[in-house]
Design a protein around this motif. Structure first.
Motif, PDB file in Angstrom:
ATOM      1  N   ALA A  18      33.056  41.065  41.825  1.00  0.00           N
ATOM      2  CA  ALA A  18      33.932  41.248  40.719  1.00  0.00           C
ATOM      3  C   ALA A  18      33.192  41.430  39.495  1.00  0.00           C
ATOM      4  O   ALA A  18      33.424  42.484  38.516  1.00  0.00           O
ATOM      5  CB  ALA A  18      35.155  40.228  40.945  1.00  0.00           C
ATOM      6  N   LEU A  19      32.284  40.498  39.156  1.00  0.00           N
ATOM      7  CA  LEU A  19      31.463  40.888  38.062  1.00  0.00           C
ATOM      8  C   LEU A  19      30.657  42.106  37.937  1.00  0.00           C
ATOM      9  O   LEU A  19      30.960  42.929  36.968  1.00  0.00           O
ATOM     10  CB  LEU A  19      30.621  39.687  37.635  1.00  0.00           C
ATOM     11  N   LYS A  20      30.284  42.476  39.021  1.00  0.00           N
ATOM     12  CA  LYS A  20      29.404  43.815  39.001  1.00  0.00           C
ATOM     13  C   LYS A  20      30.088  44.952  39.095  1.00  0.00           C
ATOM     14  O   LYS A  20      29.854  45.880  38.452  1.00  0.00           O
ATOM     15  CB  LYS A  20      28.636  43.690  40.267  1.00  0.00           C
ATOM     16  N   ALA A  21      31.545  44.748  39.393  1.00  0.00           N
ATOM     17  CA  ALA A  21      32.275  46.029  39.389  1.00  0.00           C
ATOM     18  C   ALA A  21      33.124  46.138  37.994  1.00  0.00           C
ATOM     19  O   ALA A  21      33.224  47.265  37.412  1.00  0.00           O
ATOM     20  CB  ALA A  21      33.680  45.593  40.275  1.00  0.00           C
ATOM     21  N   GLU A  22      33.197  44.832  37.254  1.00  0.00           N
ATOM     22  CA  GLU A  22      33.918  44.944  35.992  1.00  0.00           C
ATOM     23  C   GLU A  22      32.941  44.995  34.851  1.00  0.00           C
ATOM     24  O   GLU A  22      33.416  45.712  33.626  1.00  0.00           O
ATOM     25  CB  GLU A  22      34.958  43.932  35.974  1.00  0.00           C
ATOM     26  N   LEU A  23      31.795  44.413  34.820  1.00  0.00           N
ATOM     27  CA  LEU A  23      31.211  44.253  33.499  1.00  0.00           C
ATOM     28  C   LEU A  23      30.637  45.492  32.991  1.00  0.00           C
ATOM     29  O   LEU A  23      30.541  45.693  31.757  1.00  0.00           O
ATOM     30  CB  LEU A  23      29.868  43.183  33.941  1.00  0.00           C
ATOM     31  N   PRO A  24      29.871  46.541  33.674  1.00  0.00           N
ATOM     32  CA  PRO A  24      29.390  47.396  33.487  1.00  0.00           C
ATOM     33  C   PRO A  24      30.344  48.537  32.554  1.00  0.00           C
ATOM     34  O   PRO A  24      30.034  48.827  31.547  1.00  0.00           O
ATOM     35  CB  PRO A  24      28.877  48.371  34.781  1.00  0.00           C
TER      36      PRO A  24
END
Ligand SMILES: C[S@@+](CC[C@H](N)C(=O)[O-])C[C@H]1O[C@@H](n2cnc3c(N)ncnc32)[C@H](O)[C@@H]1O
Length: 531
Positions: A299-305
């Motif tokens: 979820a972090l990889k999907a949302e942080l960028p």
């Protein structure tokens, strides 16, 4: 100013107001008390500038007030202000400043405010509150101790006006939510006191705040305090976030806000925090799912960028980027009732912060895809060697993996190569007459470093260059963020400040590039002369 005082005389609840209306048509006792309160502001301002700890500021040729930062520092000699003159530190200059402040207030609003002094862990108003708070930051500032400096003087004159407020000889200390070991016996006990107290405050806020409104919490605490096993960590942040999560809140948004003055003493020549972060919190829903560490990471990889791009588009100062990214990262973390690791243990806030930092780093690295091959080479070289010399063989090897060549990098005007050595050109070494329109091998690296060079002459000069570069400059700003992060990690403060300064001037440079240039000058760093 007298108008303001007359207005306040009727609206402030002083303990000894008679409420009697005099011949002049307003509450005389209230008027006297209000006058006393405002004069006491003068006493505070005078004590700040007329004591034997005021240093001399040579460039402004005046004494500096003692509380230029939140501490009482030693000074070996002191400057003596003239209280009866008109200069800095005089009664007259204080009156003028006070009057200016009041005039502004009077213009803004005539609404009466209500203030109650209470311990936040035990509040009397228990429902329907709309909360926006600026809580204490772990062990950052000892407000109660510092307040004594003013309190002892104010107490002399205002004890009769506010008997309850001034009932103690010094400012009450025991309830203060601050993790000070000297007050609590040890570091561990101080941390427990802060965490327990802050959790209680947050729980009250969660229960007592109006459900239709989120609560906003201002947080201006730099996270990169110490480097632990799990990367950069800060007990202050962790303890605070622990309390927020423990109270049942989830973070639904973060707004970086430019609240800190460039000129304040801690900011001068340092990478001090430039923004505060407003954390927007709502109660976590009861059906919030529990997920694994792997799911949290995806979820972090999907949302942080996306969040990172959003922050950059908002021109967040590079110095604040890692701090600001905590918000969107924690928004993901706190969406779940818990995140469990491979052993089935709940992930700690510290571990979550380490993952957020890691994903932020990856997202920044991914932006390298937007750069040309020469710039990607320069970034990798810069990470290793900065502007120092390195071996030609290493440069050659690196150039193969980045799909470029050392000769081409020389042609591009990025490096100097000779006698088996290679180094990146510093901004001061770049040609003054550079014209991007005639540059046949234009790179993002050059754009950034020429901008650093011209920004030293002022934002107008930088704007002229930006006007020539057009929309290509957006990707240059991305490079600044990347370079700042590298410099911060490698402790290259001088370069870090120049990249940070360039981003901070960005909106103004863009504005000037769009409009007619006007004369002014803001200096950045010394273009790495000392590197
Ligand atoms: C970060 S400061 C807020 C500064 C404020 N925004 C300003 O500009 O002056 C945190 C404040 O929380 C107060 N504080 C600490 N412990 C408290 C407690 N238990 N109850 C209420 N306030 C407390 C401190 O005295 C300090 O004034």
């Amino acid at each position: 100013m007298l108008e303001k005082i007359k207005h306040d005389a009727g609206s402030i609840n002083y303990s000894n107001n008679s409420g009697a209306m005099g011949e002049l048509g307003f509450d005389i006792d209230g008027y006297k008390n209000a006058l006393g309160v405002y004069i006491s502001f003068l006493v505070s301002k005078l004590s700040d500038l007329n004591n034997n700890l005021t240093a001399w500021k040579p460039d402004a040729q005046c004494p500096v007030h003692l509380f230029a930062r939140q501490a009482v520092p030693m000074v070996w000699d002191f400057a003596e202000a003239n209280p009866i003159g008109e200069s800095s530190g005089s009664l007259l200059s204080m009156i003028k400043n006070l009057d200016r402040g009041f005039t502004t207030f009077t213009g803004i609003s005539r609404c009466a405010g209500l203030s109650i002094q209470e311990d936040a862990t035990n509040q009397a108003i228990t429902s329907g509150k709309v909360v926006s708070t600026d809580p204490p930051y772990y062990d950052n500032i000892g407000y109660a101790d510092l307040s004594d400096f003013f309190y002892i003087w104010l107490r002399r004159s205002l004890k009769k006006v506010y008997p309850e407020l001034f009932s103690t000889i010094a400012v009450p200390k025991a309830e203060e939510l601050v993790a000070t070991p000297y007050r609590h016996g040890s570091k561990g006990k101080a941390e427990t006191f802060f965490l327990d107290g802050m959790t209680m405050v947050m729980k009250h806020l969660a229960e007592q705040s109006h459900p239709a409104f989120p609560i906003t919490i201002y947080y201006a605490f730099k996270q990169s305090e110490s480097k632990g096993k799990s990367g950069i960590a800060s007990t202050g942040w962790e303890t605070f976030l622990d309390a927020v999560i423990e109270a049942g809140f989830s973070l639904t948004g973060t707004w970086p806000m430019r609240t800190e003055m460039k000129a304040r003493q801690v900011a001068a020549s340092t990478n001090a925090l430039a923004s505060s972060i407003a954390l927007v919190c709502r109660r976590r829903t009861l059906d919030a799912p529990s997920v694994s560490r792997r799911e949290f990471l995806s979820a972090l990889k999907a949302e942080l960028p996306m969040a990172l791009a959003h922050l950059q588009a908002g021109n967040i100062a590079p110095v604040d980027l890692a701090q600001a990214a905590i918000g969107p990262g924690m928004a993901v973390f706190t969406r779940y009732s818990q995140v469990v690791d491979a052993e089935g243990q709940p992930l700690t806030v510290r571990a979550a912060l380490a993952l957020i930092n890691q994903v932020l780093d990856e997202a920044l690295a991914e932006q390298e895809g937007d750069f040309d091959a020469d710039t990607r080479w320069a970034l990798a070289w810069f990470e290793q060697s900065g502007f120092a010399e390195g071996e030609y063989g290493v440069a050659e090897q690196l150039s193969k993996s980045k799909n470029t060549a050392v000769g081409g990098l020389v042609d591009a005007g990025i490096i100097k190569s000779g006698r088996g050595k290679v180094r990146l050109l510093k901004p001061v070494e770049l040609p003054d007459d550079w014209d991007p329109a005639t540059d046949t091998r234009l790179t993002v690296w050059e754009m950034v470093h020429h901008l650093v060079r011209v920004l030293n002459k002022g934002e107008t000069a930088a704007a002229e260059l930006v006007a020539k570069l057009g929309s290509k400059t957006e990707v240059a700003r991305e490079l600044c963020y990347r370079l700042y992060t590298l410099c911060e990690r490698k402790k290259r403060a001088n370069e870090a400040m120049a990249y940070n300064a360039l981003v901070q001037s960005w909106p103004e440079i863009q504005r000037l590039a769009r409009e007619a240039p006007r004369a002014e000058a803001t200096s950045t760093e010394d273009m790495f002369e000392q590197v």
